[in-house]
Design an enzyme around this catalytic site. Structure first.
Site, PDB file in Angstrom:
ATOM      1  N   SER A   1       0.852  -1.196   0.000  1.00 29.89           N
ATOM      2  CA  SER A   1       0.000   0.000   0.000  1.00 29.89           C
ATOM      3  C   SER A   1       0.882   1.239   0.000  1.00 29.89           C
ATOM      4  O   SER A   1       1.983   1.232   0.559  1.00 29.89           O
ATOM      5  CB  SER A   1      -0.884   0.001   1.242  1.00 29.89           C
ATOM      6  OG  SER A   1      -1.406   1.283   1.470  1.00 29.89           O
TER       7      SER A   1
ATOM      8  N   TYR B   1      -2.003  -0.233   9.901  1.00 31.42           N
ATOM      9  CA  TYR B   1      -2.154  -0.857   8.583  1.00 31.42           C
ATOM     10  C   TYR B   1      -0.855  -0.693   7.785  1.00 31.42           C
ATOM     11  O   TYR B   1      -0.343  -1.661   7.186  1.00 31.42           O
ATOM     12  CB  TYR B   1      -3.318  -0.197   7.853  1.00 31.42           C
ATOM     13  CG  TYR B   1      -3.561  -0.699   6.451  1.00 31.42           C
ATOM     14  CD1 TYR B   1      -4.106  -1.958   6.230  1.00 31.42           C
ATOM     15  CD2 TYR B   1      -3.260   0.098   5.352  1.00 31.42           C
ATOM     16  CE1 TYR B   1      -4.334  -2.407   4.937  1.00 31.42           C
ATOM     17  CE2 TYR B   1      -3.484  -0.346   4.064  1.00 31.42           C
ATOM     18  CZ  TYR B   1      -4.015  -1.598   3.858  1.00 31.42           C
ATOM     19  OH  TYR B   1      -4.241  -2.052   2.588  1.00 31.42           O
TER      20      TYR B   1
END
Lengths: 74, 241
Positions: free
Chosen positions: B137, B150
Protein backbone atom coordinates in the site's frame (compact mmCIF):
# COMPACT_ATOMS: atom_id res chain seq x y z
CA UNK A 1 15.36 -46.00 2.59
CA UNK A 2 15.48 -46.69 -1.13
CA UNK A 3 13.07 -43.81 -1.73
CA UNK A 4 15.24 -41.43 0.29
CA UNK A 5 18.29 -42.51 -1.72
CA UNK A 6 16.44 -41.75 -4.96
CA UNK A 7 15.50 -38.27 -3.73
CA UNK A 8 19.07 -37.56 -2.68
CA UNK A 9 20.38 -38.76 -6.05
CA UNK A 10 17.94 -36.51 -7.88
CA UNK A 11 18.89 -33.43 -5.85
CA UNK A 12 22.60 -34.15 -6.30
CA UNK A 13 22.12 -34.63 -10.05
CA UNK A 14 20.28 -31.28 -10.25
CA UNK A 15 23.38 -29.75 -8.65
CA UNK A 16 25.60 -31.43 -11.21
CA UNK A 17 27.02 -34.02 -8.77
CA UNK A 18 27.04 -37.39 -10.50
CA UNK A 19 29.48 -39.21 -8.20
CA UNK A 20 28.08 -42.32 -6.51
CA UNK A 21 27.39 -42.06 -2.80
CA UNK A 22 26.83 -44.41 0.08
CA UNK A 23 24.06 -44.01 2.62
CA UNK A 24 24.74 -45.20 6.16
CA UNK A 25 23.07 -43.93 9.33
CA UNK A 26 26.13 -41.74 9.93
CA UNK A 27 26.12 -40.14 6.47
CA UNK A 28 26.09 -36.38 7.01
CA UNK A 29 23.74 -34.55 4.67
CA UNK A 30 26.01 -31.52 4.49
CA UNK A 31 29.54 -32.94 4.84
CA UNK A 32 29.18 -36.23 2.95
CA UNK A 33 26.44 -35.44 0.43
CA UNK A 34 27.33 -31.78 -0.19
CA UNK A 35 23.85 -30.44 0.62
CA UNK A 36 23.36 -26.78 1.49
CA UNK A 37 20.29 -25.27 3.26
CA UNK A 38 18.38 -24.99 -0.02
CA UNK A 39 19.05 -28.63 -0.93
CA UNK A 40 17.89 -29.64 2.55
CA UNK A 41 14.72 -27.58 2.01
CA UNK A 42 14.09 -29.44 -1.25
CA UNK A 43 14.75 -32.80 0.43
CA UNK A 44 12.25 -31.87 3.17
CA UNK A 45 9.59 -31.09 0.59
CA UNK A 46 10.19 -34.37 -1.27
CA UNK A 47 10.16 -36.43 1.93
CA UNK A 48 6.98 -34.70 3.12
CA UNK A 49 5.28 -35.41 -0.21
CA UNK A 50 6.16 -39.12 0.06
CA UNK A 51 5.75 -39.74 3.79
CA UNK A 52 3.53 -36.87 4.97
CA UNK A 53 6.06 -35.83 7.61
CA UNK A 54 8.06 -32.60 7.74
CA UNK A 55 11.36 -33.95 9.10
CA UNK A 56 12.87 -30.53 9.69
CA UNK A 57 9.87 -29.07 11.53
CA UNK A 58 10.82 -30.45 14.92
CA UNK A 59 14.54 -29.81 15.00
CA UNK A 60 17.82 -29.99 13.19
CA UNK A 61 18.52 -32.95 10.93
CA UNK A 62 22.22 -33.68 10.49
CA UNK A 63 22.45 -37.18 9.11
CA UNK A 64 20.55 -40.08 7.57
CA UNK A 65 19.90 -41.58 11.01
CA UNK A 66 17.97 -38.41 12.03
CA UNK A 67 15.72 -38.71 8.96
CA UNK A 68 15.07 -42.44 9.51
CA UNK A 69 14.27 -41.81 13.16
CA UNK A 70 11.72 -39.12 12.35
CA UNK A 71 10.13 -41.30 9.70
CA UNK A 72 10.26 -44.43 11.87
CA UNK A 73 12.26 -46.21 9.17
CA UNK A 74 14.61 -49.06 9.97
CA UNK B 1 0.32 -20.95 -15.44
CA UNK B 2 -1.40 -21.81 -12.18
CA UNK B 3 -1.77 -18.79 -9.89
CA UNK B 4 -2.87 -18.80 -6.26
CA UNK B 5 -4.67 -15.56 -5.39
CA UNK B 6 -6.02 -14.54 -1.98
CA UNK B 7 -8.86 -12.07 -1.51
CA UNK B 8 -10.46 -13.03 -4.82
CA UNK B 9 -14.10 -12.26 -3.98
CA UNK B 10 -14.10 -8.48 -4.46
CA UNK B 11 -12.18 -5.27 -5.12
CA UNK B 12 -8.63 -5.51 -6.41
CA UNK B 13 -8.51 -9.30 -6.00
CA UNK B 14 -11.46 -9.73 -8.36
CA UNK B 15 -9.79 -7.36 -10.87
CA UNK B 16 -6.53 -9.31 -10.73
CA UNK B 17 -8.42 -12.57 -11.18
CA UNK B 18 -10.29 -11.17 -14.20
CA UNK B 19 -7.05 -10.09 -15.90
CA UNK B 20 -5.31 -13.43 -15.21
CA UNK B 21 -8.27 -15.49 -16.44
CA UNK B 22 -8.54 -13.40 -19.60
CA UNK B 23 -4.81 -13.98 -20.21
CA UNK B 24 -5.52 -17.72 -20.14
CA UNK B 25 -4.10 -18.60 -16.73
CA UNK B 26 -5.69 -20.91 -14.19
CA UNK B 27 -6.56 -19.17 -10.93
CA UNK B 28 -6.90 -20.81 -7.53
CA UNK B 29 -8.86 -18.15 -5.70
CA UNK B 30 -9.19 -17.92 -1.93
CA UNK B 31 -11.52 -15.77 0.07
CA UNK B 32 -13.29 -15.71 3.42
CA UNK B 33 -16.70 -15.89 1.74
CA UNK B 34 -18.18 -16.53 -1.69
CA UNK B 35 -19.51 -13.60 -3.69
CA UNK B 36 -21.42 -13.00 -6.90
CA UNK B 37 -18.19 -12.34 -8.74
CA UNK B 38 -16.82 -15.73 -7.60
CA UNK B 39 -19.90 -17.46 -9.04
CA UNK B 40 -19.44 -15.50 -12.28
CA UNK B 41 -15.78 -16.59 -12.55
CA UNK B 42 -16.90 -20.18 -12.01
CA UNK B 43 -19.52 -20.03 -14.74
CA UNK B 44 -17.46 -17.98 -17.25
CA UNK B 45 -14.12 -19.70 -16.70
CA UNK B 46 -15.10 -23.20 -15.55
CA UNK B 47 -12.12 -25.53 -15.58
CA UNK B 48 -9.66 -22.66 -15.07
CA UNK B 49 -11.08 -21.04 -11.94
CA UNK B 50 -11.13 -22.86 -8.63
CA UNK B 51 -12.40 -21.43 -5.37
CA UNK B 52 -11.76 -22.22 -1.73
CA UNK B 53 -13.15 -20.54 1.39
CA UNK B 54 -10.49 -19.81 4.00
CA UNK B 55 -10.26 -17.33 6.84
CA UNK B 56 -6.79 -15.81 6.90
CA UNK B 57 -7.25 -14.58 10.45
CA UNK B 58 -6.41 -18.20 11.40
CA UNK B 59 -3.17 -18.63 9.43
CA UNK B 60 -2.46 -22.31 10.02
CA UNK B 61 -6.07 -23.40 9.42
CA UNK B 62 -6.14 -21.30 6.25
CA UNK B 63 -2.87 -22.80 5.08
CA UNK B 64 -4.21 -26.33 5.62
CA UNK B 65 -7.39 -25.51 3.69
CA UNK B 66 -5.45 -24.16 0.72
CA UNK B 67 -2.27 -26.24 0.43
CA UNK B 68 -3.89 -29.69 0.32
CA UNK B 69 -4.45 -32.37 -2.32
CA UNK B 70 -8.01 -31.14 -2.91
CA UNK B 71 -6.86 -27.62 -3.85
CA UNK B 72 -3.24 -26.49 -4.31
CA UNK B 73 -1.31 -29.68 -3.68
CA UNK B 74 2.09 -30.55 -5.10
CA UNK B 75 0.39 -31.86 -8.28
CA UNK B 76 -0.66 -28.29 -9.08
CA UNK B 77 2.65 -26.61 -10.00
CA UNK B 78 2.37 -22.98 -8.94
CA UNK B 79 3.74 -20.40 -11.37
CA UNK B 80 2.49 -17.50 -9.28
CA UNK B 81 1.24 -16.52 -5.86
CA UNK B 82 -0.53 -13.19 -5.33
CA UNK B 83 -1.02 -12.22 -1.71
CA UNK B 84 -3.83 -9.71 -1.96
CA UNK B 85 -6.24 -10.36 0.93
CA UNK B 86 -5.94 -7.73 3.62
CA UNK B 87 -7.77 -6.31 6.54
CA UNK B 88 -7.94 -2.55 7.06
CA UNK B 89 -7.68 -1.17 10.55
CA UNK B 90 -7.85 2.58 10.78
CA UNK B 91 -7.54 4.40 14.07
CA UNK B 92 -5.28 6.75 15.96
CA UNK B 93 -2.18 5.18 17.46
CA UNK B 94 -3.40 6.34 20.87
CA UNK B 95 -6.45 4.07 20.44
CA UNK B 96 -4.69 0.83 19.42
CA UNK B 97 -6.69 -2.25 20.34
CA UNK B 98 -4.41 -5.29 20.80
CA UNK B 99 -7.13 -7.67 19.61
CA UNK B 100 -7.75 -5.76 16.36
CA UNK B 101 -4.00 -5.36 15.85
CA UNK B 102 -3.44 -9.12 16.23
CA UNK B 103 -6.31 -9.93 13.90
CA UNK B 104 -5.01 -7.53 11.24
CA UNK B 105 -1.44 -8.87 11.47
CA UNK B 106 -2.77 -12.44 11.18
CA UNK B 107 -4.47 -11.57 7.87
CA UNK B 108 -1.95 -9.07 6.47
CA UNK B 109 1.34 -10.56 7.66
CA UNK B 110 1.28 -14.04 9.25
CA UNK B 111 -0.93 -15.72 6.65
CA UNK B 112 0.94 -14.22 3.69
CA UNK B 113 4.24 -15.39 5.21
CA UNK B 114 2.90 -18.90 5.77
CA UNK B 115 1.37 -19.02 2.29
CA UNK B 116 4.72 -17.88 0.86
CA UNK B 117 6.41 -20.75 2.70
CA UNK B 118 4.11 -23.29 1.06
CA UNK B 119 4.18 -21.61 -2.37
CA UNK B 120 7.98 -21.89 -2.28
CA UNK B 121 7.76 -25.52 -1.16
CA UNK B 122 5.40 -26.20 -4.06
CA UNK B 123 7.89 -24.56 -6.45
CA UNK B 124 10.76 -26.57 -4.95
CA UNK B 125 8.87 -29.81 -5.43
CA UNK B 126 7.98 -29.01 -9.02
CA UNK B 127 11.20 -27.22 -9.93
CA UNK B 128 9.00 -24.35 -11.12
CA UNK B 129 10.03 -20.70 -11.31
CA UNK B 130 7.33 -19.21 -9.14
CA UNK B 131 6.70 -15.46 -9.12
CA UNK B 132 5.33 -14.04 -5.86
CA UNK B 133 3.55 -10.68 -5.68
CA UNK B 134 2.56 -9.08 -2.39
CA UNK B 135 -0.01 -6.30 -2.54
CA UNK B 136 1.33 -3.52 -0.34
CA UNK B 137 0.00 0.00 0.00
CA UNK B 138 1.03 3.57 -0.58
CA UNK B 139 0.56 4.00 3.16
CA UNK B 140 3.77 2.01 3.75
CA UNK B 141 5.71 4.79 1.93
CA UNK B 142 3.85 7.99 2.80
CA UNK B 143 2.38 8.65 6.21
CA UNK B 144 -1.41 8.78 6.50
CA UNK B 145 -3.25 9.87 9.60
CA UNK B 146 -5.09 6.90 11.11
CA UNK B 147 -3.27 4.26 9.06
CA UNK B 148 -0.12 3.70 11.14
CA UNK B 149 -0.97 0.10 12.08
CA UNK B 150 -2.15 -0.86 8.58
CA UNK B 151 0.94 0.80 7.07
CA UNK B 152 3.19 -1.13 9.46
CA UNK B 153 1.66 -4.45 8.33
CA UNK B 154 2.25 -3.55 4.68
CA UNK B 155 5.82 -2.36 5.31
CA UNK B 156 6.48 -5.70 7.04
CA UNK B 157 5.48 -7.54 3.88
CA UNK B 158 7.60 -5.32 1.64
CA UNK B 159 10.66 -6.15 3.77
CA UNK B 160 9.69 -9.83 3.76
CA UNK B 161 9.31 -9.77 -0.02
CA UNK B 162 12.73 -8.21 -0.56
CA UNK B 163 14.50 -10.78 1.59
CA UNK B 164 12.50 -13.61 0.03
CA UNK B 165 13.75 -12.41 -3.35
CA UNK B 166 17.35 -12.41 -2.12
CA UNK B 167 16.99 -15.80 -0.41
CA UNK B 168 15.31 -17.70 -3.26
CA UNK B 169 16.58 -15.95 -6.38
CA UNK B 170 19.13 -18.74 -6.89
CA UNK B 171 16.23 -21.15 -7.39
CA UNK B 172 14.55 -18.90 -9.95
CA UNK B 173 11.85 -17.75 -7.53
CA UNK B 174 11.01 -14.04 -7.78
CA UNK B 175 9.26 -11.89 -5.20
CA UNK B 176 7.96 -8.37 -5.70
CA UNK B 177 5.49 -5.99 -4.10
CA UNK B 178 2.96 -3.67 -5.71
CA UNK B 179 1.99 -0.60 -3.71
CA UNK B 180 -1.30 0.81 -5.01
CA UNK B 181 -2.52 4.26 -4.20
CA UNK B 182 -6.07 4.72 -2.92
CA UNK B 183 -8.53 2.93 -5.17
CA UNK B 184 -12.30 3.07 -5.31
CA UNK B 185 -12.77 -0.27 -3.53
CA UNK B 186 -14.75 -1.41 -0.53
CA UNK B 187 -11.64 -1.11 1.60
CA UNK B 188 -11.45 2.64 0.98
CA UNK B 189 -15.22 3.16 1.07
CA UNK B 190 -15.01 4.50 4.62
CA UNK B 191 -13.26 7.63 3.33
CA UNK B 192 -15.28 10.85 3.45
CA UNK B 193 -15.56 12.98 0.27
CA UNK B 194 -13.17 15.49 1.89
CA UNK B 195 -10.60 12.77 2.59
CA UNK B 196 -10.95 11.51 -0.97
CA UNK B 197 -10.44 15.02 -2.37
CA UNK B 198 -7.34 15.46 -0.23
CA UNK B 199 -5.90 12.14 -1.45
CA UNK B 200 -6.57 13.09 -5.08
CA UNK B 201 -4.93 16.48 -4.57
CA UNK B 202 -1.77 14.74 -3.33
CA UNK B 203 -1.52 12.58 -6.48
CA UNK B 204 0.28 13.89 -9.58
CA UNK B 205 -2.56 12.63 -11.79
CA UNK B 206 -5.17 14.22 -9.45
CA UNK B 207 -7.36 11.16 -9.23
CA UNK B 208 -7.80 7.85 -7.40
CA UNK B 209 -5.77 4.87 -8.63
CA UNK B 210 -7.43 2.69 -11.25
CA UNK B 211 -7.65 -0.90 -9.92
CA UNK B 212 -7.30 -2.31 -13.45
CA UNK B 213 -3.93 -0.60 -13.80
CA UNK B 214 -2.83 -2.24 -10.54
CA UNK B 215 -4.14 -5.63 -11.70
CA UNK B 216 -2.29 -5.34 -15.03
CA UNK B 217 0.93 -4.54 -13.14
CA UNK B 218 0.48 -7.66 -11.01
CA UNK B 219 -0.10 -9.76 -14.16
CA UNK B 220 3.06 -8.27 -15.69
CA UNK B 221 5.16 -9.13 -12.61
CA UNK B 222 3.86 -12.71 -12.73
CA UNK B 223 4.73 -13.06 -16.41
CA UNK B 224 8.06 -13.95 -18.07
CA UNK B 225 8.13 -10.32 -19.31
CA UNK B 226 9.25 -9.46 -15.77
CA UNK B 227 11.80 -12.30 -15.56
CA UNK B 228 14.59 -9.89 -14.54
CA UNK B 229 12.56 -8.06 -11.90
CA UNK B 230 12.75 -9.24 -8.30
CA UNK B 231 12.99 -7.68 -4.85
CA UNK B 232 11.20 -4.54 -6.07
CA UNK B 233 8.20 -2.57 -4.97
CA UNK B 234 6.29 -1.05 -7.88
CA UNK B 235 4.16 1.95 -6.88
CA UNK B 236 0.94 2.21 -8.90
CA UNK B 237 -0.48 5.28 -7.26
CA UNK B 238 -1.12 8.06 -9.83
CA UNK B 239 2.18 9.61 -8.78
CA UNK B 240 1.54 10.24 -5.12
CA UNK B 241 4.29 12.17 -3.40
Amino acid sequence: MGKIALMIRQIRQNKGIDAPFELTPDTSLREDLGFDSFDLAELTVRIEDEFGIDVFETGIVENVFDICEKLNLK
Amino acid sequence: MNVLLTGVSRGLGAQICEVLLREGHSVYGVSRARSEVVSRFESDFGGRFFFRCADLSSPDDARRAVFCDEFVGNRVPLGGFVSNAAQAYGDLVSNISPARLESMFAVNVFSPMLFTKYAIRNALFNGSQCSIVHISSISAHTGYKGLAMYAASKAAMEAFSQSTAREWGGRGIRSNAVAPGFMQTQMSSALSPEQRDKICARASLKRLTDATSVAETVAFLLSPKASSITGQCICVDCGAV
